[in-house]
Design a protein around this motif. Structure first.
Motif, mmCIF file in Angstrom:
data_model
loop_
_atom_site.group_PDB
_atom_site.id
_atom_site.type_symbol
_atom_site.label_atom_id
_atom_site.label_comp_id
_atom_site.label_asym_id
_atom_site.label_seq_id
_atom_site.Cartn_x
_atom_site.Cartn_y
_atom_site.Cartn_z
ATOM 1 N N UNK A 1 41.595 44.908 37.187
ATOM 2 C CA UNK A 1 42.062 45.479 38.447
ATOM 3 C C UNK A 1 42.651 44.397 39.361
ATOM 4 N N UNK A 2 41.878 43.295 39.500
ATOM 5 C CA UNK A 2 42.368 42.225 40.375
ATOM 6 C C UNK A 2 42.808 41.010 39.559
ATOM 7 N N UNK A 3 43.118 41.238 38.286
ATOM 8 C CA UNK A 3 43.392 40.089 37.414
ATOM 9 C C UNK A 3 44.637 39.311 37.854
ATOM 10 N N UNK A 4 45.522 39.970 38.579
ATOM 11 C CA UNK A 4 46.728 39.272 39.023
ATOM 12 C C UNK A 4 46.399 38.161 40.009
ATOM 13 N N UNK A 5 45.229 38.258 40.616
ATOM 14 C CA UNK A 5 44.874 37.271 41.640
ATOM 15 C C UNK A 5 44.061 36.120 41.056
ATOM 16 N N UNK A 6 43.539 36.322 39.849
ATOM 17 C CA UNK A 6 42.649 35.326 39.264
ATOM 18 C C UNK A 6 43.446 34.151 38.710
ATOM 19 N N UNK A 7 42.983 32.938 38.979
ATOM 20 C CA UNK A 7 43.745 31.769 38.526
ATOM 21 C C UNK A 7 43.981 31.805 37.013
ATOM 22 N N UNK A 8 45.070 31.179 36.606
ATOM 23 C CA UNK A 8 45.407 31.140 35.174
ATOM 24 C C UNK A 8 44.413 30.278 34.405
ATOM 25 N N UNK A 9 44.181 30.693 33.176
ATOM 26 C CA UNK A 9 43.404 29.856 32.264
ATOM 27 C C UNK A 9 41.913 29.897 32.464
ATOM 28 N N UNK A 10 41.413 30.781 33.338
ATOM 29 C CA UNK A 10 39.965 30.880 33.514
ATOM 30 C C UNK A 10 39.543 32.332 33.396
ATOM 31 N N UNK A 11 38.265 32.504 33.095
ATOM 32 C CA UNK A 11 37.761 33.862 32.909
ATOM 33 C C UNK A 11 36.816 34.197 34.058
ATOM 34 N N UNK A 12 36.905 35.428 34.553
ATOM 35 C CA UNK A 12 36.006 35.870 35.617
ATOM 36 C C UNK A 12 35.276 37.133 35.176
ATOM 37 N N UNK A 13 34.179 37.431 35.816
ATOM 38 C CA UNK A 13 33.395 38.612 35.449
ATOM 39 C C UNK A 13 34.189 39.878 35.768
ATOM 40 N N UNK A 14 33.799 41.012 35.180
ATOM 41 C CA UNK A 14 34.532 42.249 35.460
ATOM 42 C C UNK A 14 34.486 42.594 36.950
#
Lengths: 290, 52, 435
Positions: free
Chosen positions: C1-14
């Motif tokens: 949903x907010x993946x466009x905001x997450x920095x490149x190359x790292x993984x975040x929780x759902x």
């Protein structure tokens, strides 16, 4: 000589400007108190008179002395000995109006907003209620607990507000207040000096409410700078030693901290004088002073 | 805070305190003005596109 | 949903998990806000403060977060002025923590004053001789500096960075950061110091009063020194906690080791001076006012000699020694113990310099006054903690706080994830990018 003539004379002293500004006609006072602890009976009349004179607010329940406002507070001291050697002393504690070193009193120097001030004209530590924003740093600085915070808005019982003094502004919630030696009385006395064309406020013209209310005559108030005033004669302040009393029975509270107060206490009892300050076990009473 | 305040005093302590204060504020203000001004200029020059 | 905001190359929780935790801490935050509003609208009678305890839990919290937030200015000083370049990998986080600490401190002060609407009087009617005035000015100015240091970090968000103006602004601010960092260090020196001065100048309170150098009591220098020494402990502690929560290594060992070593030497040197200073106070300053030092530690239910031991030895000597001995410092368990003890030590020092000062009787016929905070005080003190956690969560999720994260945690099938993120990003970012 009529008062009008005197006005003109006084007014002509300095380039035609009226001189009844600031110090009454240039006199530098150092108002102070001498409280005779051997006379004090602990009746509390001074506390009542003070609250009445200064519109001090109170609440339904005044049992918690850590939140109730008492500009003048009477402490009960005992010598801690069992009967029959037990002895009691009552100690009235107004604001001590510390001069510190050159007006550097504990509270005045710390106030961030210049809401409390030391007057070199009267020696009185003032409090500007409308300027105080309630940080309470001054309370932390005062070892006498002479400063009180308005934890609540002042509310007087129905009808009692009609008895409030019109010369004293009531304080709002969230600001600090304290004894100011009934400063409004000094202002009135000064006005009278001006109108009457006298040169300075006389001893009897300016007396605090607690002084006048004390039935035992334990409190004396006046100008410590003026040798004719009774306070000067009783305390015999030594100006070369930050006002340290020359009267051997007189002492000041916590003098060793360098607060240089203007409230002197007198007692013929050594244990009472010793209770006025902190001493190491091997030190003599009064020995640690300036 | 300003010389227009009626308590303003021209003594050493006052000047040291306010000197330090306005010096720091000046650096912060000038620094930010430079950064923002240069960013406006750079943007007008077409720098900082989508590529990065 | 907010993946466009997450920095490149790292993984975040759902997103759902993120939002769930956000609402948990949000609830705590709201509780604190409710208490704050009670204090503002009903007054400070909502607290258990009294005329003996004009300074209480809040002022301690204020001093403590500022000391802990000292990691920001000191790391900045080390990186930008002393050229410890490795610290660039932890400085973002130090700045974020500093920003949280200082904004919290300002908020607490706004709740603490009796007439909050008159708060500006401290600037307008400034009494330059008051330590609190110095605190207020330097604190506000330094908070501005921290904001300036935090802004480029926000602008590095993937979507914001696409806006040319933001990209340029962030770039320019990075270029000039050394100047801001130097100004920040200058301001920090004075406000950390003047916070120490707040207690040290109280010549009516022999427990707090200290001898002076020029106009500054010893506590002035000790507070600055201790903030520089223990601030990095907080940065390291929070890094450790973030690593535990995320289950990832976020900062390389050499960076942690360097900061821990510097902190260790700072703590050790500080604690030696502090012990000497305490001895001088106990044997010279206090007796000169008629006080035997035992007066301050006996005849009451809380403040015994233990507190001196806990502050100086447990929270000072022990962490200092652990962090300067290389073998202990490199042992993870020992290092974590040391940095947590360090945080404890500096917080206890601030507690002593605020709460114990108020508790000690000065007049001979006065009594010890003890106090416990009301729930409103506790809630408003926890409020900044909840706020800090939330801001850290948001910042960690959307901003490149830890530059080494991607390298330390390579994604499996990184290309696929990236492609997916790109696709979403292209949609979401279309508007700001062309604006």
């Amino acid at each position: 000589m009529t008062s009008a003539q005197t006005h003109t004379e006084n007014g002509a002293q300095t380039d035609g400007k009226p001189v009844a500004h600031g110090a009454d006609n240039g006199h530098l006072h150092k108002y102070g108190m001498v409280i005779d602890l051997d006379k004090c009976t602990g009746c509390g009349a001074c506390m009542v008179a003070c609250m009445s004179e200064n519109n001090v607010p109170f609440r339904d329940d005044e049992t918690d002395k850590l939140t109730s406002i008492t500009w003048m507070r009477v402490y009960k001291l005992t010598n801690g000995k069992p009967y029959p050697d037990n002895d009691v002393c009552y100690l009235p504690r107004p604001c001590q109006h510390c001069e510190g070193h050159a007006g550097h009193s504990p509270c005045v120097s710390v106030c961030p907003a210049t809401a409390t001030d030391y007057s070199t004209e009267t020696g009185i530590v003032s409090q500007i209620y409308t300027r105080c924003f309630g940080c309470r740093y001054c309370m932390a600085a005062c070892p006498y607990h002479a400063r009180y915070f308005n934890w609540w808005d002042p509310v007087w019982p129905d009808g009692m507000e009609k008895y409030l003094s019109p010369n004293v502004s009531p304080r709002m919630r969230g600001v600090v207040e304290k004894c100011n030696f009934c400063f409004q009385r000094y202002q009135l006395a000064k006005d009278k000096v001006y109108v009457d064309g006298e040169s300075t406020v006389s001893e009897e013209a300016y007396q605090t409410a607690c002084t006048q209310a004390c039935p035992a005559g334990a409190i004396t108030f006046g100008d410590l700078n003026n040798p004719e005033h009774l306070v000067h004669q009783l305390a015999q302040p030594d100006d070369h030693h930050h006002g340290h009393p020359r009267n051997p029975n007189a002492f000041r509270l916590l003098e060793r901290l360098g607060t240089n107060t203007k409230v002197y206490y007198v007692s013929s009892r050594e244990w009472v004088r010793r209770a006025g300050d902190n001493y190491l076990p091997d030190e003599q009473t009064g020995g640690g002073g300036h | 805070m300003f010389p227009i305040n009626f308590e303003w005093i021209w003594d050493v302590g006052h000047m040291v305190f306010h000197g330090g204060l306005w010096y720091a504020l000046g650096i912060i203000g000038a620094g930010m003005t430079y950064c923002i001004g240069k960013a406006v200029w750079d943007t007008m020059q077409g720098k900082g596109g989508h590529h990065h | 949903m907010d993946s466009a905001l997450i920095p490149k190359g790292v993984k975040r929780c759902p997103t759902w998990q993120f939002l769930a935790w956000l609402s948990v801490f949000g609830a705590v935050l709201l509780w604190g806000v409710y208490a704050m509003l009670l204090c503002w609208f009903k007054g400070l009678n909502q607290t258990n403060m009294n005329d003996y305890y004009g300074f209480a839990l809040w002022i301690w919290a204020d001093l403590a977060v500022i000391a802990l937030g000292g990691g920001a200015f000191f790391s900045g000083l080390l990186k930008y002025i002393f050229g410890k370049d490795e610290l660039k990998n932890i400085i973002n986080f130090a700045v974020l923590l500093g920003f949280i600490c200082y904004s919290s401190a300002l908020l607490i002060l706004a709740i603490d004053i009796g007439q909050p609407l008159r708060g500006w009087f401290i600037f307008w009617h400034a009494n330059v001789h008051s330590m609190l005035t110095e605190v207020a000015f330097c604190l506000s100015c330094y908070f501005a500096v921290l904001t300036i240091e935090y802004i480029p970090l926000i602008l590095e968000n993937r979507q914001l960075d696409k806006v040319p103006f933001f990209h340029n602004l962030s770039h320019n601010m990075h270029e000039t950061m050394a100047i801001f960092a130097a100004t920040g260090a200058f301001l920090s020196f004075f406000h950390q110091g003047s916070l120490g001065g707040v207690a040290g100048v109280l010549f009516g309170r022999p427990f707090a009063f200290r001898e002076h150098i020029l106009i500054w009591p010893y506590t002035f220098f000790l507070f600055t020194w201790s903030a520089a020494a223990f601030g990095p402990c907080f940065t390291l502690s929070m890094t450790w906690i973030t690593e535990k929560v995320t289950g990832k290594k976020l900062v390389k060992d050499n960076v942690i080791d360097l900061l821990a070593k510097i902190s260790g030497w700072m703590i050790t040197s500080y604690i030696i001076v502090k012990i000497v200073e305490t001895l001088y106070w106990a044997t010279v300053t206090a007796p000169s006012k008629g006080f035997d030092v035992s007066h301050f530690y006996t005849n009451n239910g809380l403040y015994g000699w233990w507190i001196l031991f806990a502050e100086l030895i447990v929270g000072g000597v022990v962490p200092g020694l652990i962090l300067i001995i290389p073998s202990l410092r490199r042992n993870s368990a020992a290092r974590v113990t040391a940095i947590l003890l360090g945080c404890f030590g500096v917080c206890l020092n601030r507690w002593v310099m605020v709460l114990q000062v108020m508790a000690v009787p000065v007049m001979t016929f006065d009594n010890w006054a003890l106090y416990y905070p009301s729930w409103q005080e506790v809630a408003t003190t926890i409020l900044p903690v909840a706020y800090g956690i939330i801001l850290t969560m948001i910042s960690y999720r959307y901003l490149p706080i830890f530059p080494q994260e991607a390298e330390l945690n390579p994604l499996e099938g990184a290309e696929e994830v990236e492609a997916e993120q790109e696709a979403t990003a292209a949609e979401g970012a279309a508007e700001p990018a062309t604006a």
